[in-house]
Motif scaffolding. Structure first.
Motif, short mmCIF file in Angstrom:
data_model
loop_
_atom_site.label_atom_id
_atom_site.label_comp_id
_atom_site.label_asym_id
_atom_site.label_seq_id
_atom_site.Cartn_x
_atom_site.Cartn_y
_atom_site.Cartn_z
N SER A 257 0.83 -1.21 0.00
CA SER A 257 0.00 0.00 0.00
C SER A 257 0.87 1.26 0.00
O SER A 257 1.87 1.34 0.71
CB SER A 257 -0.92 0.01 1.23
N GLY A 258 0.49 2.24 -0.83
CA GLY A 258 1.26 3.46 -0.94
C GLY A 258 0.38 4.70 -0.92
O GLY A 258 -0.83 4.63 -1.13
N ASN A 259 0.99 5.84 -0.64
CA ASN A 259 0.30 7.14 -0.67
C ASN A 259 0.43 7.75 -2.06
O ASN A 259 1.55 7.93 -2.56
CB ASN A 259 0.92 8.09 0.35
N VAL A 260 -0.69 8.07 -2.69
CA VAL A 260 -0.70 8.68 -4.02
C VAL A 260 -1.36 10.05 -3.88
O VAL A 260 -2.59 10.17 -3.82
CB VAL A 260 -1.46 7.80 -5.03
N TRP A 261 -0.54 11.10 -3.84
CA TRP A 261 -1.03 12.44 -3.48
C TRP A 261 -2.03 13.01 -4.48
O TRP A 261 -2.97 13.71 -4.10
CB TRP A 261 0.16 13.39 -3.33
N TRP A 262 -1.84 12.72 -5.79
CA TRP A 262 -2.69 13.36 -6.79
C TRP A 262 -4.10 12.76 -6.85
O TRP A 262 -4.95 13.27 -7.57
CB TRP A 262 -2.02 13.32 -8.16
N HIS A 276 -3.32 4.05 6.14
CA HIS A 276 -4.53 3.26 6.40
C HIS A 276 -4.20 1.80 6.66
O HIS A 276 -4.74 1.19 7.58
CB HIS A 276 -5.51 3.39 5.24
N HIS A 277 -3.30 1.23 5.86
CA HIS A 277 -2.95 -0.18 6.08
C HIS A 277 -2.02 -0.35 7.27
O HIS A 277 -1.97 -1.44 7.85
CB HIS A 277 -2.34 -0.77 4.81
N ALA A 278 -1.31 0.69 7.65
CA ALA A 278 -0.49 0.61 8.85
C ALA A 278 -1.35 0.73 10.11
O ALA A 278 -1.00 0.18 11.16
CB ALA A 278 0.56 1.72 8.82
N ASP A 279 -2.48 1.43 10.01
CA ASP A 279 -3.36 1.66 11.17
C ASP A 279 -4.81 1.70 10.66
O ASP A 279 -5.40 2.78 10.54
CB ASP A 279 -2.98 2.96 11.85
N PRO A 280 -5.41 0.55 10.36
CA PRO A 280 -6.71 0.49 9.67
C PRO A 280 -7.87 1.17 10.37
O PRO A 280 -8.79 1.65 9.71
CB PRO A 280 -6.97 -1.02 9.54
N THR A 281 -7.86 1.21 11.70
CA THR A 281 -9.02 1.78 12.40
C THR A 281 -8.92 3.30 12.58
O THR A 281 -9.83 3.91 13.13
CB THR A 281 -9.19 1.13 13.78
N SER A 282 -7.84 3.91 12.11
CA SER A 282 -7.68 5.35 12.25
C SER A 282 -8.75 6.09 11.46
O SER A 282 -9.01 5.79 10.30
CB SER A 282 -6.29 5.78 11.76
N ALA A 283 -9.37 7.08 12.10
CA ALA A 283 -10.40 7.87 11.44
C ALA A 283 -9.82 8.86 10.44
O ALA A 283 -10.52 9.36 9.57
CB ALA A 283 -11.24 8.63 12.46
N ARG A 284 -8.53 9.15 10.56
CA ARG A 284 -7.85 10.05 9.63
C ARG A 284 -6.76 9.27 8.89
O ARG A 284 -5.96 8.59 9.51
CB ARG A 284 -7.24 11.24 10.36
N HIS A 285 -6.76 9.38 7.57
CA HIS A 285 -5.72 8.72 6.77
C HIS A 285 -4.60 9.68 6.41
O HIS A 285 -3.44 9.29 6.34
CB HIS A 285 -6.32 8.13 5.49
N GLY A 286 -4.94 10.92 6.15
CA GLY A 286 -3.93 11.93 5.83
C GLY A 286 -3.40 12.55 7.10
O GLY A 286 -3.86 13.61 7.54
N VAL A 287 -2.40 11.92 7.72
CA VAL A 287 -1.94 12.34 9.04
C VAL A 287 -0.72 13.26 8.99
O VAL A 287 -0.35 13.84 10.01
CB VAL A 287 -1.62 11.11 9.92
N LEU A 288 -0.07 13.37 7.83
CA LEU A 288 1.12 14.19 7.73
C LEU A 288 0.77 15.59 7.24
O LEU A 288 -0.31 15.81 6.68
CB LEU A 288 2.14 13.52 6.80
N ARG A 289 1.66 16.52 7.43
CA ARG A 289 1.41 17.91 7.06
C ARG A 289 1.07 18.04 5.57
O ARG A 289 1.75 17.47 4.71
CB ARG A 289 2.64 18.76 7.37
N GLY A 290 0.00 18.76 5.28
CA GLY A 290 -0.40 19.01 3.90
C GLY A 290 -1.21 17.92 3.25
O GLY A 290 -1.60 18.06 2.09
N GLN A 291 -1.52 16.85 3.97
CA GLN A 291 -2.27 15.74 3.38
C GLN A 291 -3.78 15.99 3.54
O GLN A 291 -4.34 15.85 4.63
CB GLN A 291 -1.87 14.41 4.01
N VAL A 292 -4.42 16.35 2.45
CA VAL A 292 -5.85 16.67 2.45
C VAL A 292 -6.67 15.41 2.67
O VAL A 292 -6.46 14.40 1.98
CB VAL A 292 -6.25 17.34 1.12
N ASP A 293 -7.61 15.46 3.61
CA ASP A 293 -8.45 14.31 3.93
C ASP A 293 -9.84 14.82 4.30
O ASP A 293 -10.16 15.02 5.47
CB ASP A 293 -7.83 13.52 5.08
N SER A 294 -10.68 15.03 3.29
CA SER A 294 -12.01 15.59 3.55
C SER A 294 -12.89 14.62 4.32
O SER A 294 -13.80 15.05 5.05
CB SER A 294 -12.69 15.98 2.23
N SER A 295 -12.64 13.32 4.20
CA SER A 295 -13.43 12.34 4.95
C SER A 295 -13.22 12.51 6.45
O SER A 295 -14.17 12.42 7.23
CB SER A 295 -13.06 10.92 4.52
#
Length: 325
Positions: A257-262, A276-295
């Motif tokens: 599993s990888g992060n695909v920014w675009w 998400h695959h490192a921590d499946p139950t996390s409510a936020r997937h974009g945890v690093l600075r600048g990672q947009v996560d509208s969900s």
């Protein structure tokens, strides 16, 4: 990587998909690198169709696409898309938060409008995916045929759409027993054909009434129904295919599993797939600075309104513990 490592299907899995990241089936995929040829092949496979879709929009503006159509399509995309990402995925599959009954039903209905299958079947497939991620038993791994360019091209096609035609169906009694016991969700799941009809007819109905014309209904049907559903499908399937073939991997996971920014905006944060695959139950997937996560922002709003509680927000320590370095 050679062909997928064989892992036998367990007799049962717990309903929470967080537990589905079972260490007993874990294998390591660390240290494997893609060649330049593989990266070029993947880029061509992904990029050309995507650019074609983007190019069609400015050419269509004023010739069958107006701002009414754009608004209708965008609203329907946001409702049905977040119904999948927040509802089907983070809530029903992974129990990232708890919800009041009205919100449970609303999320099940909204996700069904994406026309990606009934909620219980969707959840069962995804829990199975996490149980055997990129191993034998995963319903949609792009690595199932191997790592050569022809094998990867075939695997990407299968992971993107081919798996939907697989005659082997996921056992819902094994992977979603909790939802089968929920009377309200069972009713929504059984009502899926009617929700498909609603998803298909709502845009032309709104477009026709808004413009008070048959032409407005027709263009709203094309953009708000056909294009919206098609785009959302391919974005969702891209998480299965693209995000398991390329992307940055700053977190420890037992798969590719990888992060695909675009893809982040269109996927509503789902393409931050490595976390998400490192921590499946996390409510936020974009945890690093600048990672947009509208969900994650939608879940935050539900929490503020008192509709969601016990949200599993990732702490700084939890994120740091999962970093690769």
């Amino acid at each position: 990587m050679t062909a997928l490592t064989t892992v036998r299907t367990a007799s049962s899995v717990p309903p929470s998909a967080g537990a589905a990241e079972d260490a007993s089936s874990a294998g390591t995929l660390s240290g494997l690198r893609q060649s330049t040829k593989e990266r070029v092949a993947i880029a061509l496979f992904i990029g050309i169709p995507f650019l074609a879709v983007l190019a069609a929009i400015p050419f269509a503006w004023g010739w069958g696409l107006g701002w009414h159509d754009a608004v209708i399509a965008a609203v329907m995309y946001a409702i049905s898309g977040h119904g999948v990402t927040v509802g089907f995925h983070r809530y029903f599959t992974h129990s990232s938060f708890k919800a009041v009954k009205a919100l449970r039903v609303m999320l099940a209905v909204a996700g069904s409008l994406a026309v990606e299958g009934p909620v219980i079947r969707w959840v069962a497939d995804h829990r199975r995916h996490h149980r055997f991620s990129d191993k034998d038993g995963d319903p949609h791994s792009p690595w199932r045929y191997g790592s050569t360019i022809p094998a990867l091209a075939k695997g990407l096609c299968f992971a993107h759409i081919g798996w939907l035609f697989d005659v082997e169906q996921t056992d819902q009694r094994q992977y979603a027993p909790d939802l089968l016991k929920d009377g309200a969700i069972v009713k929504v799941s059984r009502a899926f054909p009617w929700l498909v009809v609603a998803s298909v007819l709502t845009p032309p109905l709104v477009g026709g009434l808004w413009s008070w014309s048959w032409q407005g209904a027709a263009t709203a049907f094309f953009w708000g129904t056909l294009v919206r559903i098609g785009l959302l499908h391919h974005v969702t399937w891209s998480i299965n295919s693209i995000c398991h073939a390329i992307g940055e991997r700053p977190f420890k996971s037992r798969d590719k599993s990888g992060n695909v920014w675009w893809l982040a905006v269109l996927s509503m944060g789902e393409s931050w797939h490595n976390l998400h695959h490192a921590d499946p139950t996390s409510a936020r997937h974009g945890v690093l600075r600048g990672q947009v996560d509208s969900s994650a922002r939608v879940i935050w709003l539900f929490e503020k309104f008192g509709w969601a509680r016990d949200v599993r927000w990732p702490s700084a320590a939890r994120v740091a513990a999962r970093r690769t370095a």
